[in-house]
Design a protein around this motif. Structure first.
Motif, PDB file in Angstrom:
ATOM      1  N   LYS A  72       0.851  -1.186   0.000  1.00 55.07           N
ATOM      2  CA  LYS A  72       0.000   0.000   0.000  1.00 55.07           C
ATOM      3  C   LYS A  72       0.886   1.234   0.000  1.00 55.07           C
ATOM      4  O   LYS A  72       1.951   1.237   0.613  1.00 55.07           O
ATOM      5  CB  LYS A  72      -0.916   0.024   1.228  1.00 55.07           C
ATOM      6  CG  LYS A  72      -1.919  -1.116   1.304  1.00 55.07           C
ATOM      7  CD  LYS A  72      -2.823  -0.962   2.523  1.00 55.07           C
ATOM      8  CE  LYS A  72      -3.868  -2.069   2.584  1.00 55.07           C
ATOM      9  NZ  LYS A  72      -4.756  -1.915   3.771  1.00 55.07           N
ATOM     10  N   THR A  73       0.427   2.278  -0.667  1.00 54.15           N
ATOM     11  CA  THR A  73       1.182   3.529  -0.700  1.00 54.15           C
ATOM     12  C   THR A  73       0.514   4.555   0.195  1.00 54.15           C
ATOM     13  O   THR A  73      -0.702   4.771   0.112  1.00 54.15           O
ATOM     14  CB  THR A  73       1.291   4.081  -2.127  1.00 54.15           C
ATOM     15  OG1 THR A  73       1.959   3.118  -2.951  1.00 54.15           O
ATOM     16  CG2 THR A  73       2.078   5.380  -2.146  1.00 54.15           C
ATOM     17  N   TYR A 127       0.498   8.479   0.926  1.00 52.01           N
ATOM     18  CA  TYR A 127       0.850   9.627   0.080  1.00 52.01           C
ATOM     19  C   TYR A 127       1.029  10.909   0.887  1.00 52.01           C
ATOM     20  O   TYR A 127       0.312  11.167   1.867  1.00 52.01           O
ATOM     21  CB  TYR A 127      -0.250   9.862  -0.952  1.00 52.01           C
ATOM     22  CG  TYR A 127      -0.398   8.769  -1.981  1.00 52.01           C
ATOM     23  CD1 TYR A 127       0.383   8.759  -3.136  1.00 52.01           C
ATOM     24  CD2 TYR A 127      -1.338   7.750  -1.809  1.00 52.01           C
ATOM     25  CE1 TYR A 127       0.237   7.763  -4.093  1.00 52.01           C
ATOM     26  CE2 TYR A 127      -1.492   6.748  -2.752  1.00 52.01           C
ATOM     27  CZ  TYR A 127      -0.701   6.759  -3.897  1.00 52.01           C
ATOM     28  OH  TYR A 127      -0.848   5.768  -4.835  1.00 52.01           O
ATOM     29  N   TRP A 156      -3.710   7.497   2.855  1.00 59.81           N
ATOM     30  CA  TRP A 156      -3.689   6.339   1.961  1.00 59.81           C
ATOM     31  C   TRP A 156      -4.349   6.626   0.614  1.00 59.81           C
ATOM     32  O   TRP A 156      -4.363   5.768  -0.271  1.00 59.81           O
ATOM     33  CB  TRP A 156      -4.375   5.162   2.642  1.00 59.81           C
ATOM     34  CG  TRP A 156      -3.723   4.765   3.936  1.00 59.81           C
ATOM     35  CD1 TRP A 156      -4.168   5.033   5.189  1.00 59.81           C
ATOM     36  CD2 TRP A 156      -2.489   4.054   4.106  1.00 59.81           C
ATOM     37  NE1 TRP A 156      -3.305   4.539   6.142  1.00 59.81           N
ATOM     38  CE2 TRP A 156      -2.260   3.929   5.488  1.00 59.81           C
ATOM     39  CE3 TRP A 156      -1.551   3.523   3.215  1.00 59.81           C
ATOM     40  CZ2 TRP A 156      -1.136   3.288   6.017  1.00 59.81           C
ATOM     41  CZ3 TRP A 156      -0.430   2.878   3.733  1.00 59.81           C
ATOM     42  CH2 TRP A 156      -0.239   2.761   5.109  1.00 59.81           C
ATOM     43  N   VAL A 185       8.688   6.841  -2.983  1.00 64.28           N
ATOM     44  CA  VAL A 185       8.397   7.187  -4.376  1.00 64.28           C
ATOM     45  C   VAL A 185       8.252   8.704  -4.403  1.00 64.28           C
ATOM     46  O   VAL A 185       7.232   9.243  -3.965  1.00 64.28           O
ATOM     47  CB  VAL A 185       7.118   6.491  -4.869  1.00 64.28           C
ATOM     48  CG1 VAL A 185       6.817   6.870  -6.309  1.00 64.28           C
ATOM     49  CG2 VAL A 185       7.246   4.976  -4.737  1.00 64.28           C
ATOM     50  N   ASP A 225      13.009   7.245  -6.939  1.00 64.12           N
ATOM     51  CA  ASP A 225      12.447   6.103  -6.231  1.00 64.12           C
ATOM     52  C   ASP A 225      13.589   5.248  -5.701  1.00 64.12           C
ATOM     53  O   ASP A 225      14.594   5.049  -6.383  1.00 64.12           O
ATOM     54  CB  ASP A 225      11.568   5.253  -7.162  1.00 64.12           C
ATOM     55  CG  ASP A 225      10.453   6.060  -7.821  1.00 64.12           C
ATOM     56  OD1 ASP A 225      10.120   7.151  -7.299  1.00 64.12           O
ATOM     57  OD2 ASP A 225       9.931   5.605  -8.859  1.00 64.12           O
ATOM     58  N   GLY A 250       5.175   9.639  -2.063  1.00 63.18           N
ATOM     59  CA  GLY A 250       4.756   8.881  -0.885  1.00 63.18           C
ATOM     60  C   GLY A 250       5.717   7.753  -0.583  1.00 63.18           C
ATOM     61  O   GLY A 250       6.841   7.701  -1.084  1.00 63.18           O
ATOM     62  N   GLU A 290       5.780   3.445  -0.369  1.00 59.13           N
ATOM     63  CA  GLU A 290       5.120   2.162  -0.552  1.00 59.13           C
ATOM     64  C   GLU A 290       5.519   1.259   0.615  1.00 59.13           C
ATOM     65  O   GLU A 290       6.699   1.014   0.854  1.00 59.13           O
ATOM     66  CB  GLU A 290       5.529   1.519  -1.875  1.00 59.13           C
ATOM     67  CG  GLU A 290       4.812   0.198  -2.150  1.00 59.13           C
ATOM     68  CD  GLU A 290       5.227  -0.443  -3.455  1.00 59.13           C
ATOM     69  OE1 GLU A 290       5.824  -1.540  -3.413  1.00 59.13           O
ATOM     70  OE2 GLU A 290       4.964   0.171  -4.515  1.00 59.13           O
TER      71      GLU A 290
END
Length: 648
Positions: free
Chosen positions: A417-418, A420, A429, A499, A578, A640, A642
């Protein structure tokens, strides 16, 4: 690889899979000091072991100093024959040509009392061993002499020349000896039945001691090589005197005054050939690639237990890399287990592991490991003792303070899940929907963000790994993103992957990302001192609002697309940066907040980036420039982290 080797209860209830059980809260028992423990071991050796010294010839005729401690007849309940338990080190087995006892193999008294033939060996080119020493000896894969062949020849000699052995060999070591443990089992001797690489160096440039995210780990490396670790004219019984002096206890001030890597890599900086190699190989070139042990862990037949600490400031990456490499290249290994606890570098081998800095873990985790995990592992594989097999991953979950057993690492049930960055310092989320949203700060190499709020000496303070980050939030060159108080526990496992969508006015920049657990403002700390305005000693620590760093890592932007071929940033252009931060196992408890901080310096933990695209090892003082850094959090440029999140 430096601090641990320069310095010489009630446990959490186990939980399986994603089920968490709160640890008991009985106060951990007092633990003897390191000096008391060492003296107790020396006294035990005197009454239980006999010392023997040998120079063992390798296949090319080079002789390696090897000290062997054999159990004294009648001193142990186990009457033998005994297995060998061995460690190989570049840091000296000590006590040469004398009756002086220098315990070097293990500090685990449960193991010492059970009876082993203990073996310590100075590796090729160090101390009393002949030959030439190489930093992270490259593996030859059966086509030449390396650490694997030296171990093979040593084991062969021990089996034939030391009486009273049962034919089984175990090897373990922490830090550099952890590297030698892992390197020694490549196509290993069949008598090696158990191996435990602990905080092993696996890839110096890629996340171990030397470089993280392409940034040089400045303080740790310079303070290791300049005053301590240098080339030797071996064989050698006593280290030559080193008169290097920092001249101050304030490393922030020292490294800022020294200015450049070139200045440190000079007589004024106390350089030597080893430090020079670390400084000048600033990309992932052939020098580093040849020293990456990961691709060579084939032919491992022994049971392997890789051990590490979630707060190891030096070799956090190594244990996970060994675990995955053995799984990939040596599926025939008798076992392949990863053990991770809430420990600093080597912390599982000494002390009680009940706390780090201001953070308490609720139990004596290191004592639990030594008694419940390490001693039974070696007893089973070397003495055929009955036991309950270890899981694939045996990890301590910080935050909730419980031990977990998993059948894979990361756990298979974890979901990516990312989380942000949002406008106005938010963190959530849901991906941002704004057409235009960003934050900016000015990064000034002349005033870098410190990595601690206190004055740090030459040895990097190990507690920085979970230290309070509130000091950083008060700087204008640190961005802060934070969730609302959590309505349920959130458990994160495995690697953390930032990211980022960024732009810079410079042609290179660093981006340091920190994942932080923010304690509630109404947090009840049973140990809190309420001194108010009458503070007369050390300032009390209040855990209300405490910002505990869970993981922090730098990324040098010029390596965003290639570690071997860096590429300049285009000033003002939106660019993706990233990267992967090192693994965690942490629960953010209900009522806590998740925070992320972003900054462009972390000094002097990492070297300063001039923010100009160049070889930093050659940078001059005038090359260091201010740069405006922009982090975007908008629909077409979302930033965000991950995370791998465990399901409820």
């Amino acid at each position: 690889m430096n601090v641990f080797w320069r310095r010489a209860a009630v446990v959490g209830i186990l939980a399986v899979g994603a089920a968490a059980v709160t640890a008991q809260t009985t106060a951990p028992a007092a633990t003897p000091s390191p000096q008391q423990r060492m003296q107790a071991m020396v006294e035990f050796y005197k009454t239980h072991y006999a010392k023997h010294e040998y120079r063992v010839a390798m296949r090319d005729g080079v002789k390696l100093y090897t000290v062997v401690y054999t159990p004294i007849a009648g001193a142990f309940e186990d009457k033998g024959p005994y297995p060998f338990l061995m460690s190989r080190t570049p840091y000296s087995c000590g006590g040469y040509d004398s009756d002086v006892i220098q315990p070097r193999v293990t500090q685990n008294m449960d193991m010492l009392k059970s009876g082993y033939i203990l073996v310590c060996q100075d590796v090729r080119g160090r101390w009393e061993s002949e030959g030439t020493w190489f930093e992270m000896t490259p593996s030859k894969d059966g086509k030449g002499i390396d650490e694997s062949t030296d171990m093979y020849d040593t084991v062969d000699w021990l089996l034939k020349n030391v009486s009273g052995n049962n034919g089984n060999v175990g090897i373990l070591g922490i830090s550099y000896p952890g590297f030698y443990t892992a390197a020694s089992i490549v196509d290993g001797h069949p008598a090696i039945k158990a191996a435990s690489p602990q905080a092993p160096i696996v890839d110096l440039w890629m996340g171990d001691d030397a470089y993280h995210g392409g940034a040089f780990m400045l303080d740790a490396n310079h303070s290791f090589y300049a005053p301590f670790f240098a080339p030797q004219k071996n064989p050698l019984k006593v280290q030559e005197r080193n008169d290097f002096d920092f001249g101050t206890k304030d490393m922030y001030a020292y490294y800022l005054k020294m200015g450049t890597l070139a200045k440190l890599d000079s007589p004024a900086g106390g350089t030597n050939a080893y430090f020079h190699d670390q400084v000048v190989h600033t990309t992932y070139d052939g020098y580093w690639q040849a020293r990456n042990l990961g691709p060579h862990l084939h032919g491992v037949k022994a049971a392997v237990m890789a051990v590490g600490g979630w707060f190891d400031a030096e070799d956090l990456a190594g244990p996970v890399k060994v675990f995955h490499s053995v799984a990939r290249l040596s599926p025939e290994a008798a076992a392949d287990t990863l053990v991770e606890g809430p420990w600093v570098h080597g912390g599982w081998s000494r002390g009680n592991g009940a706390s780090l800095g201001d953070i308490q873990f609720g139990s004596n985790t290191a004592e639990f490991y030594r008694t419940t995990i390490e001693a039974p592992f070696f007893a089973h594989y070397l003495k055929d003792a009955a036991w309950t097999p270890l899981p694939k991953a045996y990890t301590f979950e910080t935050g909730s303070n419980v031990w977990k057993k998993y059948d894979a690492w990361p756990p298979k049930q974890a979901v990516a899940k990312t989380i942000y960055f949002q406008a106005n310092g938010g963190l959530g989320w849901t991906a941002p929907t704004e057409k235009s949203s960003k934050d900016e700060y000015v990064s000034d190499p002349a005033h870098p963000v410190p990595f601690t709020q206190y004055v740090a000496e030459a040895d990097v303070p190990q507690r920085y790994m979970d230290d309070d980050q509130r000091f950083a939030t008060r700087r204008s060159d640190v961005l802060v993103y934070e969730t609302e108080p959590l309505t349920e526990d959130i458990t994160v496992v495995g690697p953390v992957k930032p990211v980022l969508k960024i732009a810079s006015t410079g042609t290179d920049s660093d981006f340091v990302v920190k994942l932080i657990d923010v304690f509630p403002e109404d947090y009840k700390d049973p140990n809190e001192a309420d001194e108010g305005k009458h503070v007369t000693s050390g300032t009390p620590v209040f855990l209300q609002g405490y910002q505990m760093m869970v993981r922090g890592e730098p990324m040098r932007a010029k390596f965003r697309d290639s570690w071997e071929k860096p590429e300049a940033l285009v000033p003002g252009k939106v660019t993706s940066v990233d990267f992967t931060m090192q693994d965690v196992n942490h629960t953010f408890l209900k009522g806590h907040r998740i925070m992320v901080q972003v900054q462009s310096s972390w000094f002097p933990l990492i070297d300063r980036n001039p923010q100009v695209f160049e070889d930093i090892a050659k940078a001059k003082p005038e090359d260091f420039k201010k740069a405006t850094e922009t982090v975007f959090h908008q629909a077409d440029a979302a930033s965000g982290l991950e995370l791998l999140v465990m399901p409820k």
